[in-house]
Scaffold this active site. Structure first.
Site, PDB file in Angstrom:
ATOM      1  N   GLY A  12     -36.991 -46.509 -19.363  1.00  0.00           N
ATOM      2  CA  GLY A  12     -37.496 -47.194 -20.544  1.00  0.00           C
ATOM      3  C   GLY A  12     -38.564 -48.203 -20.164  1.00  0.00           C
ATOM      4  O   GLY A  12     -38.621 -48.653 -19.010  1.00  0.00           O
ATOM      5  N   CYS A  30     -34.156 -53.025 -14.307  1.00  0.00           N
ATOM      6  CA  CYS A  30     -35.355 -53.149 -15.129  1.00  0.00           C
ATOM      7  C   CYS A  30     -36.574 -53.025 -14.221  1.00  0.00           C
ATOM      8  O   CYS A  30     -36.584 -53.583 -13.122  1.00  0.00           O
ATOM      9  CB  CYS A  30     -35.348 -54.520 -15.811  1.00  0.00           C
ATOM     10  SG  CYS A  30     -36.816 -54.855 -16.796  1.00  0.00           S
ATOM     11  N   LEU A  31     -37.593 -52.309 -14.692  1.00  0.00           N
ATOM     12  CA  LEU A  31     -38.801 -52.112 -13.882  1.00  0.00           C
ATOM     13  C   LEU A  31     -39.525 -53.425 -13.589  1.00  0.00           C
ATOM     14  O   LEU A  31     -40.304 -53.505 -12.641  1.00  0.00           O
ATOM     15  CB  LEU A  31     -39.757 -51.131 -14.575  1.00  0.00           C
ATOM     16  CG  LEU A  31     -39.263 -49.676 -14.666  1.00  0.00           C
ATOM     17  CD1 LEU A  31     -40.239 -48.847 -15.470  1.00  0.00           C
ATOM     18  CD2 LEU A  31     -39.053 -49.082 -13.281  1.00  0.00           C
ATOM     19  N   HIS A  33     -31.594 -52.366 -24.261  1.00  0.00           N
ATOM     20  CA  HIS A  33     -32.396 -53.039 -23.231  1.00  0.00           C
ATOM     21  C   HIS A  33     -33.850 -53.188 -23.685  1.00  0.00           C
ATOM     22  O   HIS A  33     -34.430 -54.273 -23.589  1.00  0.00           O
ATOM     23  CB  HIS A  33     -32.293 -52.214 -21.941  1.00  0.00           C
ATOM     24  CG  HIS A  33     -33.070 -52.758 -20.781  1.00  0.00           C
ATOM     25  ND1 HIS A  33     -32.476 -53.165 -19.612  1.00  0.00           N
ATOM     26  CD2 HIS A  33     -34.399 -52.935 -20.604  1.00  0.00           C
ATOM     27  CE1 HIS A  33     -33.422 -53.599 -18.779  1.00  0.00           C
ATOM     28  NE2 HIS A  33     -34.593 -53.458 -19.349  1.00  0.00           N
ATOM     29  N   GLU A  34     -34.428 -52.101 -24.199  1.00  0.00           N
ATOM     30  CA  GLU A  34     -35.842 -52.139 -24.577  1.00  0.00           C
ATOM     31  C   GLU A  34     -36.069 -52.997 -25.823  1.00  0.00           C
ATOM     32  O   GLU A  34     -37.062 -53.718 -25.917  1.00  0.00           O
ATOM     33  CB  GLU A  34     -36.391 -50.727 -24.795  1.00  0.00           C
ATOM     34  CG  GLU A  34     -36.298 -49.807 -23.576  1.00  0.00           C
ATOM     35  CD  GLU A  34     -36.745 -50.437 -22.275  1.00  0.00           C
ATOM     36  OE1 GLU A  34     -37.670 -51.280 -22.279  1.00  0.00           O
ATOM     37  OE2 GLU A  34     -36.152 -50.122 -21.229  1.00  0.00           O
ATOM     38  N   HIS A  66     -36.172 -56.570 -24.948  1.00  0.00           N
ATOM     39  CA  HIS A  66     -37.475 -56.972 -24.385  1.00  0.00           C
ATOM     40  C   HIS A  66     -38.432 -57.446 -25.473  1.00  0.00           C
ATOM     41  O   HIS A  66     -39.248 -58.343 -25.243  1.00  0.00           O
ATOM     42  CB  HIS A  66     -38.141 -55.780 -23.677  1.00  0.00           C
ATOM     43  CG  HIS A  66     -37.829 -55.657 -22.214  1.00  0.00           C
ATOM     44  ND1 HIS A  66     -38.090 -56.654 -21.305  1.00  0.00           N
ATOM     45  CD2 HIS A  66     -37.299 -54.626 -21.494  1.00  0.00           C
ATOM     46  CE1 HIS A  66     -37.734 -56.237 -20.089  1.00  0.00           C
ATOM     47  NE2 HIS A  66     -37.249 -55.016 -20.169  1.00  0.00           N
ATOM     48  N   GLN A  79     -43.841 -55.457 -21.054  1.00  0.00           N
ATOM     49  CA  GLN A  79     -43.888 -55.064 -19.638  1.00  0.00           C
ATOM     50  C   GLN A  79     -45.240 -54.500 -19.216  1.00  0.00           C
ATOM     51  O   GLN A  79     -45.502 -54.354 -18.023  1.00  0.00           O
ATOM     52  CB  GLN A  79     -42.792 -54.037 -19.342  1.00  0.00           C
ATOM     53  CG  GLN A  79     -41.387 -54.625 -19.466  1.00  0.00           C
ATOM     54  CD  GLN A  79     -40.344 -53.599 -19.117  1.00  0.00           C
ATOM     55  OE1 GLN A  79     -40.006 -52.756 -19.928  1.00  0.00           O
ATOM     56  NE2 GLN A  79     -39.864 -53.653 -17.880  1.00  0.00           N
TER      57      GLN A  79
HETATM   58 NI    NI Z   1     -36.535 -53.717 -18.744  1.00  0.00          NI
END
Ligand code: NI
Length: 155
Positions: free
Chosen positions: A46, A88-89, A130-131, A134, A51
């Site tokens: 995701g 998380c990226l 999660h997304e 964000h 991000q």
């Molecule tokens: Ni994330």
């Protein structure tokens, strides 16, 4: 399509609340294409607007069943609970244990502004939560029960 830079830990943009998308134009389509390519390149499941430095309510998710594009997503139903590892990226190499709903239904718009609903369980439910977090400046570490220790990561 292009791979965009992923914003990393420490950048204030990850803490900002995103604005609604109001224009469903070529610029949005390019953003969504780039986000999917960036997510796949980074081997994530995701990616959310902040991000890639865009404070708009957009996210992409792919848990291995194809890309799901979410524009202005809202969680409208949750059920059950799961406790599992999450990463998380924007926080590479780190993982934490979170509690998330087991089932989640999201209402969103597609890239052309059409409303739809989509449900997911387990990993997909976790990715939706999660997304969407964000988009409100919330990262999983804020809600993690605990972070995994280095020795646990090697297992
Ligand atoms: Ni994330």
């Amino acid at each position: 399509m292009a791979i965009r830079n992923i914003v990393k830990d420490g950048d204030d943009i990850l803490r900002k609340k995103c604005r609604e998308v109001v224009k469903f134009d070529d610029r949005l389509h390019t953003l969504l294409d780039d986000m999917a390519e960036t997510m796949h390149d980074a081997e994530g499941v995701g990616l959310a607007g902040p991000q890639v430095g865009v404070l708009r309510r957009v996210a992409v998710v792919d848990v291995g069943e194809g890309v799901i594009e979410l524009v202005n997503p809202v969680i409208i139903k949750t059920e059950g609970e799961q406790e599992s590892a999450e990463g998380c990226l924007s926080f590479p190499g780190e993982y934490g244990i979170t509690k998330r709903p087991m089932f989640v239904t999201v209402k969103a718009q597609d890239r052309n502004g059409e409303f739809f609903e989509i449900s997911g369980e387990e990993l997909l439910a976790k990715a939706f939560c999660h997304e969407i977090d964000h988009l409100d400046g919330i990262v999983y570490k804020d809600i993690a029960v605990r972070m995994l220790l280095p020795e646990e990561l090697e297992q």
